[in-house]
Write a protein that holds these residues in place. Structure first.
Motif, short mmCIF file in Angstrom:
data_model
loop_
_atom_site.label_atom_id
_atom_site.label_comp_id
_atom_site.label_asym_id
_atom_site.label_seq_id
_atom_site.Cartn_x
_atom_site.Cartn_y
_atom_site.Cartn_z
N ALA A 108 0.01 -4.79 -7.57
CA ALA A 108 -1.04 -4.78 -7.15
C ALA A 108 -0.62 -6.00 -5.60
O ALA A 108 -0.95 -6.01 -4.02
CB ALA A 108 -2.21 -5.72 -7.40
N ASP A 135 -10.78 -3.15 -7.64
CA ASP A 135 -11.72 -4.72 -7.83
C ASP A 135 -10.65 -5.40 -6.64
O ASP A 135 -11.21 -5.85 -5.52
CB ASP A 135 -12.09 -5.31 -8.77
N PHE A 136 -9.46 -5.54 -6.92
CA PHE A 136 -8.51 -6.18 -5.70
C PHE A 136 -8.63 -5.30 -4.55
O PHE A 136 -9.00 -6.66 -3.59
CB PHE A 136 -7.31 -6.39 -6.39
N SER A 146 -8.82 0.50 -17.67
CA SER A 146 -8.63 -1.11 -17.67
C SER A 146 -8.36 -2.24 -16.16
O SER A 146 -8.57 -2.10 -15.99
CB SER A 146 -8.15 -2.13 -18.64
N ASP A 147 -7.09 -1.48 -16.01
CA ASP A 147 -5.36 -1.77 -14.79
C ASP A 147 -6.18 -0.77 -14.08
O ASP A 147 -6.01 -1.68 -12.44
CB ASP A 147 -4.40 -1.58 -15.98
N LYS A 182 -9.26 -0.10 -12.83
CA LYS A 182 -10.27 -0.91 -12.45
C LYS A 182 -10.44 -2.52 -11.99
O LYS A 182 -10.80 -2.14 -10.80
CB LYS A 182 -11.95 -1.32 -13.46
N ARG A 183 -8.81 -2.65 -12.50
CA ARG A 183 -8.54 -4.55 -12.13
C ARG A 183 -8.09 -4.09 -10.53
O ARG A 183 -8.00 -5.27 -9.80
CB ARG A 183 -7.68 -5.10 -12.58
N VAL A 184 -7.39 -3.33 -10.37
CA VAL A 184 -6.43 -2.62 -8.93
C VAL A 184 -8.04 -2.57 -8.13
O VAL A 184 -7.59 -2.86 -6.69
CB VAL A 184 -5.40 -1.79 -9.10
N SER A 219 1.01 -0.44 -13.53
CA SER A 219 0.63 -1.94 -13.93
C SER A 219 -0.45 -2.90 -12.97
O SER A 219 -0.59 -2.65 -11.96
CB SER A 219 1.00 -2.72 -14.88
N PHE A 220 -1.05 -4.35 -13.60
CA PHE A 220 -2.09 -4.69 -12.13
C PHE A 220 -0.56 -5.58 -11.50
O PHE A 220 -1.61 -5.65 -10.13
CB PHE A 220 -2.75 -5.46 -12.18
#
Length: 143
Positions: free
Chosen positions: A67, A97-98, A90-91, A93-95, A63-64
């Motif tokens: 990260a 981006d991070f 969706s998670d 993509k967040r990782v 999960s995010f």
């Protein structure tokens, strides 16, 4: 010991009680309590890799929340391979981006290695692609 008996003993079908293959001196030396001594010049690969900065981390976040581990490794100057194949899109993509912000902030680079697998490289790390290596060596270029 006959060849059929040897084959049966090798397969574990009969008990191998042929004593001529055992070295009594070795068995006695093992019981004397002598500890294994390692040559001081020999070091475990992980220790020498850590001392010389030759480590690469692989992280497969669930999960995010995972990260943070990626960020801490990268901040310490360790290249990180991030495998996002087990994450929800969706998670993932967040990782990504991070990771992109992390590499930008620390002047590193991010490269896609495979589908949903990324390599984060610190600023002092050079990534050599396979194509460049083949061109220089001339091994595969036989025209």
């Amino acid at each position: 010991m006959g060849s059929v008996r040897k084959a049966s003993a090798w397969l574990g079908l009969v008990e191998d009680n042929d004593e001529r293959y055992y070295d009594d001196e070795y068995a006695e030396g093992a019981e004397s309590g002598d500890a294994w001594v390692t040559d001081p010049r020999v070091r475990v690969a992980a220790e020498s890799a850590q001392e010389e900065g030759r480590r690469i981390a692989t992280v497969s976040p669930d999960s995010f929340r995972d990260a943070r581990a990626i960020g801490e490794l990268f901040r310490d100057g360790v290249p990180v391979i991030v495998n996002l194949t087990a994450m929800e899109p969706s998670d993932a993509k967040r990782v990504v981006d991070f990771a992109a912000g992390l590499t930008f902030g620390l002047r590193g680079s991010i490269e896609r290695v495979a589908t949903r697998v990324f390599l984060l490289s610190p600023a002092d790390t050079q990534v050599v692609s396979g194509e460049a290596g083949r061109m220089q060596d001339g091994f595969f270029n036989q025209s």
